[in-house]
Motif scaffolding. Structure first.
Motif, PDB file in Angstrom:
ATOM      1  N   LEU A 388      -4.875  12.416  -7.477  1.00 17.42           N
ATOM      2  CA  LEU A 388      -6.287  12.159  -7.740  1.00 17.42           C
ATOM      3  C   LEU A 388      -6.525  10.684  -8.061  1.00 17.42           C
ATOM      4  CD1 LEU A 388      -9.193  13.172  -8.275  1.00 17.42           C
ATOM      5  CD2 LEU A 388      -8.496  13.594 -10.645  1.00 17.42           C
ATOM      6  N   LEU A 389      -5.776  10.134  -9.013  1.00 14.12           N
ATOM      7  CA  LEU A 389      -5.965   8.733  -9.385  1.00 14.12           C
ATOM      8  C   LEU A 389      -5.613   7.799  -8.233  1.00 14.12           C
ATOM      9  CD1 LEU A 389      -4.457   8.811 -13.003  1.00 14.12           C
ATOM     10  CD2 LEU A 389      -6.872   8.886 -12.335  1.00 14.12           C
ATOM     11  N   GLY A 390      -4.520   8.110  -7.529  1.00 12.91           N
ATOM     12  CA  GLY A 390      -4.144   7.285  -6.383  1.00 12.91           C
ATOM     13  C   GLY A 390      -5.186   7.319  -5.279  1.00 12.91           C
ATOM     14  N   GLY A 391      -5.782   8.512  -5.047  1.00 14.73           N
ATOM     15  CA  GLY A 391      -6.823   8.622  -4.034  1.00 14.73           C
ATOM     16  C   GLY A 391      -8.062   7.822  -4.392  1.00 14.73           C
ATOM     17  N   ILE A 392      -8.444   7.850  -5.668  1.00 15.44           N
ATOM     18  CA  ILE A 392      -9.621   7.092  -6.114  1.00 15.44           C
ATOM     19  C   ILE A 392      -9.410   5.591  -5.894  1.00 15.44           C
ATOM     20  CG2 ILE A 392     -10.964   6.432  -8.154  1.00 15.44           C
ATOM     21  CD1 ILE A 392     -10.504   9.288  -9.199  1.00 15.44           C
ATOM     22  N   ILE A 419      -1.456  -4.063   0.340  1.00 19.39           N
ATOM     23  CA  ILE A 419      -0.858  -2.758   0.598  1.00 19.39           C
ATOM     24  C   ILE A 419       0.641  -2.896   0.849  1.00 19.39           C
ATOM     25  CG2 ILE A 419      -0.791  -0.854   2.266  1.00 19.39           C
ATOM     26  CD1 ILE A 419      -3.824  -1.200   2.587  1.00 19.39           C
ATOM     27  N   VAL A 420       1.017  -3.903   1.635  1.00 11.36           N
ATOM     28  CA  VAL A 420       2.441  -4.115   1.927  1.00 11.36           C
ATOM     29  C   VAL A 420       3.221  -4.397   0.649  1.00 11.36           C
ATOM     30  CG1 VAL A 420       4.081  -5.667   3.064  1.00 11.36           C
ATOM     31  CG2 VAL A 420       2.075  -4.855   4.303  1.00 11.36           C
ATOM     32  N   ILE A 421       2.653  -5.215  -0.227  1.00  9.77           N
ATOM     33  CA  ILE A 421       3.338  -5.554  -1.486  1.00  9.77           C
ATOM     34  C   ILE A 421       3.507  -4.311  -2.356  1.00  9.77           C
ATOM     35  CG2 ILE A 421       3.130  -6.853  -3.632  1.00  9.77           C
ATOM     36  CD1 ILE A 421       1.734  -9.049  -2.024  1.00  9.77           C
ATOM     37  N   ILE A 422       2.441  -3.511  -2.473  1.00 11.12           N
ATOM     38  CA  ILE A 422       2.525  -2.309  -3.305  1.00 11.12           C
ATOM     39  C   ILE A 422       3.529  -1.328  -2.706  1.00 11.12           C
ATOM     40  CG2 ILE A 422       1.241  -0.315  -4.166  1.00 11.12           C
ATOM     41  CD1 ILE A 422      -1.224  -2.080  -4.288  1.00 11.12           C
ATOM     42  N   ARG A 423       3.513  -1.181  -1.384  1.00  8.01           N
ATOM     43  CA  ARG A 423       4.454  -0.265  -0.736  1.00  8.01           C
ATOM     44  C   ARG A 423       5.897  -0.710  -0.914  1.00  8.01           C
ATOM     45  NH1 ARG A 423       4.016   1.190   5.068  1.00  8.01           N
ATOM     46  NH2 ARG A 423       5.302   2.909   4.369  1.00  8.01           N
ATOM     47  N   GLY A 424       6.090  -2.021  -1.100  1.00  8.27           N
ATOM     48  CA  GLY A 424       7.449  -2.520  -1.231  1.00  8.27           C
ATOM     49  C   GLY A 424       8.092  -2.226  -2.572  1.00  8.27           C
ATOM     50  N   ALA A 450       0.758   7.166  -9.135  1.00 14.92           N
ATOM     51  CA  ALA A 450      -0.604   6.793  -8.734  1.00 14.92           C
ATOM     52  C   ALA A 450      -0.614   5.406  -8.111  1.00 14.92           C
ATOM     53  CB  ALA A 450      -1.549   6.847  -9.932  1.00 14.92           C
ATOM     54  N   LEU A 451       0.105   4.467  -8.711  1.00  9.62           N
ATOM     55  CA  LEU A 451       0.158   3.121  -8.148  1.00  9.62           C
ATOM     56  C   LEU A 451       0.915   3.123  -6.822  1.00  9.62           C
ATOM     57  CD1 LEU A 451      -0.596   0.200  -8.526  1.00  9.62           C
ATOM     58  CD2 LEU A 451       1.492  -0.144  -9.869  1.00  9.62           C
ATOM     59  N   GLY A 452       2.012   3.885  -6.760  1.00  8.99           N
ATOM     60  CA  GLY A 452       2.739   3.986  -5.497  1.00  8.99           C
ATOM     61  C   GLY A 452       1.907   4.640  -4.409  1.00  8.99           C
TER      62      GLY A 452
END
Length: 567
Positions: A388-392, A419-424, A450-452
Motif C-alpha cells: 500500500l505505502l509503496g503503491g502510493i 528509479i534506477v538508484i532505488i532499484r539498485g 515500501a521503499l524497495g
C-alpha cells in the motif's frame, strides 16, 4: 445541369487488433469487474489496517530521526577494505551469481519446453512442469540455502544451487509463456514435411526464443545479485558474507562501505543489462524496426545456393557470434575456478541429500504453533502495508517517469534515474538500516519493502503507460481535451489492468521478501525460520515453508483471477 462526380466505393482495408479495439462498443462493467473492484477495495482496507496495527505513523517516523542521525554519525568515515581484497570479494560474488543464473537458464529451457502447450501435447507432462515451476518460485531461496548448506557446508556451492533452483520458478514461467506466444507457423512447416517432434522444436523455436532467453537471464542476474547479499547471512561467500560479519560486530563503517559497493555494482549491472535487453528484444514495428549488430548476431547466415557458397563466410557477424560463445565459455571457466567448485565436492554433497531431507520430515511446530501463526500474520501484514505505502509513492513517480505523459525530457529522465538508484539498493540493506533506526520489528521491514517497492512498481507503471495505444489520446486532443483529461480518460484507463497486475505481483513479491527480511530482525516469520534452522529444529523449518507456500499460492491464484477480471 451539372452532373455530380461518381463516388468511388470505399473498400475497407485490413483492420488491425488495435482498430478493432477502437471500434468496439463501450461495455458496461461486468460482474467480474465489479467483483475485482470489491476485492481490490478489501485489499486496500487490509493494507490500511496493517499500517495502523503495525504502528506505522508520522510520529513514529519522526521519532526515529534522532536514531537516523546517530546511525549516520556511526557510519562515517566509511572503511573500505584494501583494493585487492575488495576486488576478490566482487569477483567471488559475481562468479556465484553468474553460475547460479547460468544453472537456472540451463534448467529452465527443458522445463519450459515441457510446460508450453506448443511443445508438449501431454497434459500430465505440462501439469507436472507447471507445478515444478510454481514450487520453485514459492520456496524461498533462503530456505533452499539453509538445506543445501547442511549438505555441502559453508561456501558458495549452496548459494549457487539455491539461487539457481529458485530462479527456475521465474525464468521457466517466462520462457514457457514466450514459447506459447511465438508464431507457430515455422514449427507447423517442419511438421508438414514430415519432421519429428524434436525436429519441429529444435529447428523452429531456439533461434526465435534466443533474445528472450538472454534478456530474461540478464534480468534474473540483477535479482540474484541482490539475493546474494541476503544469503551471506547464512554462510554463502562473497560480499554478502563480509557485510553480515561486519554488521553482526556493529562495524557500521565497514558494513555500510561494502553496502555502498553493492549499490554501485547493482546500478552498473542494471544499466548494462538493461541496455543489452533493450538492444536484443523486439521493438514495436516488427523485426524491420530492429537494427544493429546484435540483431545480426542472433541471425543465422543467409542460405546460399550450393554452387555459390558451400561454407558460411567469416563475416564480422560470424566472428562476433564465435567471440560471444568464447567469452561465455571463458567466464564460466573463470567463475568455476573462482568459487573452487569441483565435481568431487558436488557429487559428495548430492549423495548426502537423502539423509538430509529426512531431517526435515515430518513437518511439525515443536510446541510453538501459536508463535508461528502469529509471526505469519505479521509477515502478511508487512507485505500488505508495504504494498500500500509503496503503491502510493510509486504511482506519481511512475507517471512522472513516463515519456508519453511528461513532455519535459529533464523531468522524466530524472525520475527514471531515481528509479534506477532505488532499484539498485538491496532490500536487505534497507532493512538493516531501518532496524538500526527504528528498532526490531515490523516497522523496519515495512519501510524497507515500501521503499524497495518504489523502484520496482514505478518502473512497471512507467513502462505500462508508455506502451499504451497513442491513437485514443490523439483523438481526445483533437476534440479539445486538456492534458489531464487525455491522461485520465485514455492513457491511465488503458494502463489500469497492467497496473493492477503489477500491484498484485508486488504483493506476491513482498510476501516472500517479508519472510526473508525477518532474518535481520525486520519482523515476521523469517527470524523464527532462521532460528529454527540454527537450533536444528528442521521439522519447524518444513512447517513454516509449507505455510508460506500455501500463502503464496493463494495470493498467486487471486492475482491470476484479478488480471483476468480487469482485462
Amino acid at each position: 445541369m451539372s452532373t455530380a462526380a461518381p463516388v468511388a466505393p470505399v473498400t475497407p482495408g485490413p483492420s488491425t487488433a488495435a482498430d478493432e479495439r477502437l471500434l468496439r462498443p463501450i461495455r458496461r462493467p461486468s460482474a467480474g469487474t465489479a467483483g475485482a473492484t470489491l476485492v481490490m477495495a478489501i485489499l486496500v482496507g487490509l493494507g490500511v489496517w496493517s499500517v495502523i496495527d503495525l504502528g506505522i505513523d508520522l510520529p513514529t517516523i519522526l521519532g526515529s530521526l534522532g536514531s537516523a542521525v546517530a546511525f549516520v554519525g556511526r557510519m562515517f568515515p566509511l572503511d573500505f577494505p584494501p583494493l585487492p581484497d575488495l576486488a576478490g570479494m566482487i569477483a567471488e560474488t559475481l562468479a556465484i551469481v553468474f553460475l547460479a543464473t547460468l544453472l537456472a537458464v540451463a534448467l529452465s529451457v527443458p522445463v519450459s519446453l515441457a510446460a508450453a502447450r506448443a511443445t508438449t501435447r501431454g497434459r500430465i507432462t505440462r501439469g507436472a512442469a507447471r507445478t515444478l515451476i510454481v514450487l520453485a518460485r514459492a520456496v524461498p531461496d533462503l530456505v533452499l540455502a539453509i538445506v543445501l548448506l547442511r549438505v555441502f557446508g559453508l561456501g558458495p556451492v549452496a548459494g549457487i544451487l539455491a539461487m539457481g533452483l529458485h530462479s527456475v520458478g521465474m525464468i521457466g514461467k517466462l520462457y514457457a509463456d514466450a514459447i506459447e506466444e511465438l508464431d507457430d507457423s515455422p514449427r507447423q512447416a517442419v511438421e508438414t514435411v514430415g519432421g519429428t517432434r524434436s525436429q519441429q522444436i529444435w529447428s523452429a523455436i531456439p533461434m526465435a526464443l534466443l533474445p528472450q532467453v538472454i534478456a530474461t537471464g540478464l534480468h534474473r542476474f540483477d535479482i540474484n545479485l541482490r539475493t546474494s547479499v541476503l544469503l551471506g547471512y547464512v554462510g554463502v561467500g562473497g560480499i554478502g558474507l563480509e557485510i553480515a560479519d561486519a554488521l553482526r560486530s556493529l562495524d557500521y563503517q565497514r558494513g555500510m562501505a561494502l553496502a555502498l559497493v553493492v549499490l554501485a555494482l547493482c546500478i552498473v549491472v542494471e544499466l548494462v543489462s538493461g541496455g543489452i535487453r533493450a538492444a536484443i528484444l523486439p521493438r514495436p514495428g516488427g523485426r524491420s524496426a530492429r537494427t544493429g549488430w546484435i540483431d545480426r548476431l542472433l541471425d543465422r547466415p543467409t542460405a546460399r545456393p550450393a554452387t555459390e557458397q558451400i561454407h558460411a563466410p567469416w563475416s564480422v557477424d560470424r566472428f562476433r557470434r564465435v567471440l560471444s560463445v568464447a567469452v561465455l565459455v571463458v567466464v564460466t571457466a573463470g567463475s568455476l575456478w573462482k568459487v573452487d567448485l569441483d565435481a568431487a565436492t558436488l557429487l559428495g554433497g548430492i549423495a548426502e541429500i537423502p539423509s538430509t531431507v529426512q531431517l526435515f520430515l515430518p513437518p511439525g511446530f515443536g510446541g510453538s504453533a501459536g508463535t508461528v501463526f502469529a509471526d505469519l500474520l505479521v509477515t502478511v501484514q508487512i507485505a500488505l502495508a508495504a504494498t500500500l505505502l509503496g503503491g502510493i509513492l510509486a504511482l506519481p513517480i511512475g507517471i512522472l517517469a513516463a515519456r508519453n505523459v511528461v513532455a519535459g525530457r529533464a523531468v522524466h529522465t530524472g525520475f527514471r534515474l531515481l528509479i534506477v538508484i532505488i532499484r539498485g539498493i538491496p532490500e536487505l540493506i534497507l532493512a538493516i538500516i531501518f532496524v538500526v533506526i527504528s528498532g526490531l520489528g515490523g516497522v523496519a521491514g515495512t519501510l524497507a519493502l515500501a521503499l524497495g517497492a518504489v523502484g520496482l512498481l514505478s518502473k512497471l507503471i512507467a513502462d505500462s503507460l508508455e506502451e499504451t495505444d497513442p491513437r485514443p489520446q490523439e483523438a481526445l486532443r483533437a476534440l479539445g481535451a486538456s492534458a489531464p483529461q487525455v491522461f485520465l480518460a485514455a492513457t491511465l484507463r488503458q494502463a489500469a489492468p497492467a497496473v493492477v497486475a503489477h500491484t498484485m505481483y508486488l504483493l506476491d513479491t513482498n510476501i516472500r521478501s517479508a519472510t526473508l527480511l525477518g532474518v535481520v530482525g525486520a519482523g515476521g516469520i523469517g527470524f523464527l525460520l532462521l532460528n529454527a534452522a540454527r537450533i536444528n529444529q528442521f521439522e519447524v523449518v518444513t512447517a513454516i515453508v509449507l505455510l508460506m507456500v500455501g500463502v503464496v499460492l493463494v495470493v498467486e491464484a487471486l492475482s491470476m483471477w484479478l488480471r483476468h477480471a480487469v482485462r
